[in-house]
Design a protein around this motif. Sequence first.
Motif, PDB file in Angstrom:
ATOM      1  N   ALA A  50      49.831 -16.904  18.997  1.00 26.21           N
ATOM      2  CA  ALA A  50      50.559 -16.700  20.251  1.00 26.21           C
ATOM      3  C   ALA A  50      52.068 -16.681  20.062  1.00 26.21           C
ATOM      4  N   HIS A  51      52.556 -17.346  19.008  1.00 26.04           N
ATOM      5  CA  HIS A  51      54.005 -17.437  18.761  1.00 26.04           C
ATOM      6  C   HIS A  51      54.296 -17.015  17.321  1.00 26.04           C
ATOM      7  N   PRO A  52      54.116 -15.725  17.002  1.00 17.65           N
ATOM      8  CA  PRO A  52      54.195 -15.266  15.616  1.00 17.65           C
ATOM      9  C   PRO A  52      55.560 -15.430  14.959  1.00 17.65           C
ATOM     10  N   GLU A  53      56.619 -15.547  15.751  1.00 14.20           N
ATOM     11  CA  GLU A  53      57.977 -15.683  15.196  1.00 14.20           C
ATOM     12  C   GLU A  53      58.347 -17.143  14.944  1.00 14.20           C
ATOM     13  N   ARG A  54      57.432 -18.057  15.256  1.00 22.00           N
ATOM     14  CA  ARG A  54      57.715 -19.485  15.180  1.00 22.00           C
ATOM     15  C   ARG A  54      56.796 -20.154  14.162  1.00 22.00           C
ATOM     16  N   SER A  55      57.298 -21.146  13.470  1.00 21.29           N
ATOM     17  CA  SER A  55      56.446 -21.967  12.608  1.00 21.29           C
ATOM     18  C   SER A  55      55.804 -23.038  13.477  1.00 21.29           C
ATOM     19  N   VAL A  56      54.492 -23.009  13.553  1.00 18.73           N
ATOM     20  CA  VAL A  56      53.747 -23.975  14.353  1.00 18.73           C
ATOM     21  C   VAL A  56      53.320 -25.122  13.436  1.00 18.73           C
ATOM     22  N   ARG A  57      53.827 -26.310  13.706  1.00 18.91           N
ATOM     23  CA  ARG A  57      53.496 -27.521  12.945  1.00 18.91           C
ATOM     24  C   ARG A  57      53.778 -27.361  11.443  1.00 18.91           C
ATOM     25  N   GLY A  58      54.765 -26.557  11.118  1.00 20.01           N
ATOM     26  CA  GLY A  58      55.133 -26.365   9.722  1.00 20.01           C
ATOM     27  C   GLY A  58      54.349 -25.284   9.010  1.00 20.01           C
ATOM     28  N   TRP A  59      53.423 -24.608   9.697  1.00 21.70           N
ATOM     29  CA  TRP A  59      52.657 -23.518   9.096  1.00 21.70           C
ATOM     30  C   TRP A  59      53.573 -22.324   8.845  1.00 21.70           C
ATOM     31  N   GLU A  60      53.190 -21.503   7.883  1.00 18.67           N
ATOM     32  CA  GLU A  60      53.849 -20.216   7.660  1.00 18.67           C
ATOM     33  C   GLU A  60      53.840 -19.436   8.975  1.00 18.67           C
ATOM     34  N   ARG A  61      54.937 -18.776   9.281  1.00 18.75           N
ATOM     35  CA  ARG A  61      54.995 -17.976  10.501  1.00 18.75           C
ATOM     36  C   ARG A  61      54.060 -16.773  10.383  1.00 18.75           C
ATOM     37  N   PRO A  85      36.351  -9.011 -10.798  1.00 19.32           N
ATOM     38  CA  PRO A  85      37.184  -9.301  -9.626  1.00 19.32           C
ATOM     39  C   PRO A  85      38.644  -9.502 -10.006  1.00 19.32           C
ATOM     40  N   VAL A  86      39.510  -9.012  -9.147  1.00 18.27           N
ATOM     41  CA  VAL A  86      40.956  -9.153  -9.341  1.00 18.27           C
ATOM     42  C   VAL A  86      41.466 -10.118  -8.280  1.00 18.27           C
ATOM     43  N   ILE A  87      42.138 -11.167  -8.731  1.00 15.49           N
ATOM     44  CA  ILE A  87      42.671 -12.178  -7.809  1.00 15.49           C
ATOM     45  C   ILE A  87      44.099 -11.792  -7.435  1.00 15.49           C
ATOM     46  N   VAL A  88      44.354 -11.788  -6.138  1.00 19.00           N
ATOM     47  CA  VAL A  88      45.682 -11.484  -5.612  1.00 19.00           C
ATOM     48  C   VAL A  88      46.075 -12.663  -4.713  1.00 19.00           C
ATOM     49  N   ALA A  89      46.964 -13.495  -5.208  1.00 21.30           N
ATOM     50  CA  ALA A  89      47.338 -14.720  -4.480  1.00 21.30           C
ATOM     51  C   ALA A  89      47.870 -14.420  -3.089  1.00 21.30           C
ATOM     52  N   GLU A  90      48.544 -13.276  -2.934  1.00 22.59           N
ATOM     53  CA  GLU A  90      49.154 -12.936  -1.640  1.00 22.59           C
ATOM     54  C   GLU A  90      48.114 -12.614  -0.565  1.00 22.59           C
ATOM     55  N   LEU A  91      46.846 -12.529  -0.943  1.00 25.48           N
ATOM     56  CA  LEU A  91      45.774 -12.326   0.036  1.00 25.48           C
ATOM     57  C   LEU A  91      45.282 -13.655   0.605  1.00 25.48           C
ATOM     58  N   GLY A  92      45.958 -14.754   0.260  1.00 23.34           N
ATOM     59  CA  GLY A  92      45.562 -16.066   0.754  1.00 23.34           C
ATOM     60  C   GLY A  92      45.862 -16.237   2.230  1.00 23.34           C
ATOM     61  N   GLU A  93      45.168 -17.190   2.809  1.00 19.52           N
ATOM     62  CA  GLU A  93      45.346 -17.520   4.223  1.00 19.52           C
ATOM     63  C   GLU A  93      46.784 -17.961   4.463  1.00 19.52           C
ATOM     64  N   ASN A  94      47.204 -17.943   5.731  1.00 21.38           N
ATOM     65  CA  ASN A  94      48.555 -18.417   6.035  1.00 21.38           C
ATOM     66  C   ASN A  94      48.710 -19.854   5.509  1.00 21.38           C
ATOM     67  N   ASP A  95      49.902 -20.152   5.009  1.00 25.22           N
ATOM     68  CA  ASP A  95      50.167 -21.463   4.418  1.00 25.22           C
ATOM     69  C   ASP A  95      50.127 -22.529   5.507  1.00 25.22           C
ATOM     70  N   ARG A  96      49.101 -23.391   5.396  1.00 26.38           N
ATOM     71  CA  ARG A  96      48.909 -24.468   6.375  1.00 26.38           C
ATOM     72  C   ARG A  96      49.033 -25.836   5.705  1.00 26.38           C
ATOM     73  N   ASP A 150      55.636 -13.627   8.942  1.00 28.21           N
ATOM     74  CA  ASP A 150      55.835 -13.672   7.489  1.00 28.21           C
ATOM     75  C   ASP A 150      54.510 -13.477   6.757  1.00 28.21           C
ATOM     76  N   ALA A 151      53.467 -14.119   7.257  1.00 29.53           N
ATOM     77  CA  ALA A 151      52.147 -13.947   6.646  1.00 29.53           C
ATOM     78  C   ALA A 151      51.710 -12.492   6.738  1.00 29.53           C
ATOM     79  N   GLN A 152      51.916 -11.868   7.879  1.00 33.21           N
ATOM     80  CA  GLN A 152      51.511 -10.468   8.032  1.00 33.21           C
ATOM     81  C   GLN A 152      52.270  -9.569   7.065  1.00 33.21           C
ATOM     82  N   ARG A 153      53.561  -9.784   6.916  1.00 31.28           N
ATOM     83  CA  ARG A 153      54.370  -8.976   5.989  1.00 31.28           C
ATOM     84  C   ARG A 153      53.833  -9.108   4.562  1.00 31.28           C
ATOM     85  N   ARG A 154      53.529 -10.317   4.154  1.00 34.00           N
ATOM     86  CA  ARG A 154      52.984 -10.583   2.812  1.00 34.00           C
ATOM     87  C   ARG A 154      51.631  -9.895   2.626  1.00 34.00           C
ATOM     88  N   ILE A 155      50.767 -10.006   3.631  1.00 33.54           N
ATOM     89  CA  ILE A 155      49.408  -9.462   3.569  1.00 33.54           C
ATOM     90  C   ILE A 155      49.435  -7.938   3.522  1.00 33.54           C
TER      91      ILE A 155
END
Length: 193
Positions: free
Chosen positions: A103-114, A72-83, A117-122
């Motif tokens: 619902a608000h992809p351009e906004r950080s909800v409660r400090g979570w990764e937007r 298996p190859v580990i790719v850190a960028e495949l991690g869940e959105n930063d919560r 940004d997560a989609q771009r990384r993924i």
Amino acid sequence: MMPTLHFITHPEVVIDPSVPVPEWPLSPEGVRRMNLALENPWMSRLGAVFSSAERKATDAARLVADRFGLQPVIVAELGENDRSATGYLPRAEFEATADLFFAHPERSVRGWERAVDAQRRIVAALERVMAEAPGPGDIAVISHGGVGALFLCHLKGVPISRAEDQPGTGGGCVYSFNIATRALITGWHLIED
């Protein structure tokens, strides 16, 4: 036959609020479901397995790799959105926050990764996986529901939406697409089906 990428979400985990979420292991039920999935004919066509660095994903990837003699190859960028801003949230609160995340992809909800940004990384991580996968055979990517939903929105060319999230609440789902054309072969379904 053109190679296929199977995007697999880890199945059930041991939820422990005292342990950081990325360190949660698969539960006995999650291990049981992964072992059932390994009996699917499409699994025997795998030539590579990649996973996020979170333990639940690496546990699942190890089961796949061990069965088929892969590394298996580990790719850190495949991690869940930063919560990490909220850490563990009880289910109802988590689901409500996840709804806002999508619902608000351009906004950080409660400090979570937007979500944007997560989609771009993924997307960048999965493009790299497809370009660098060794040898012939299909690719398994074992990651998380939110990651899969964000990439599926990209594949379909639709706006970010939770409508593309995996069905159910326990995880352990998969969708598959043709690597060359990026055309979906199957939508979300349970890993053991």
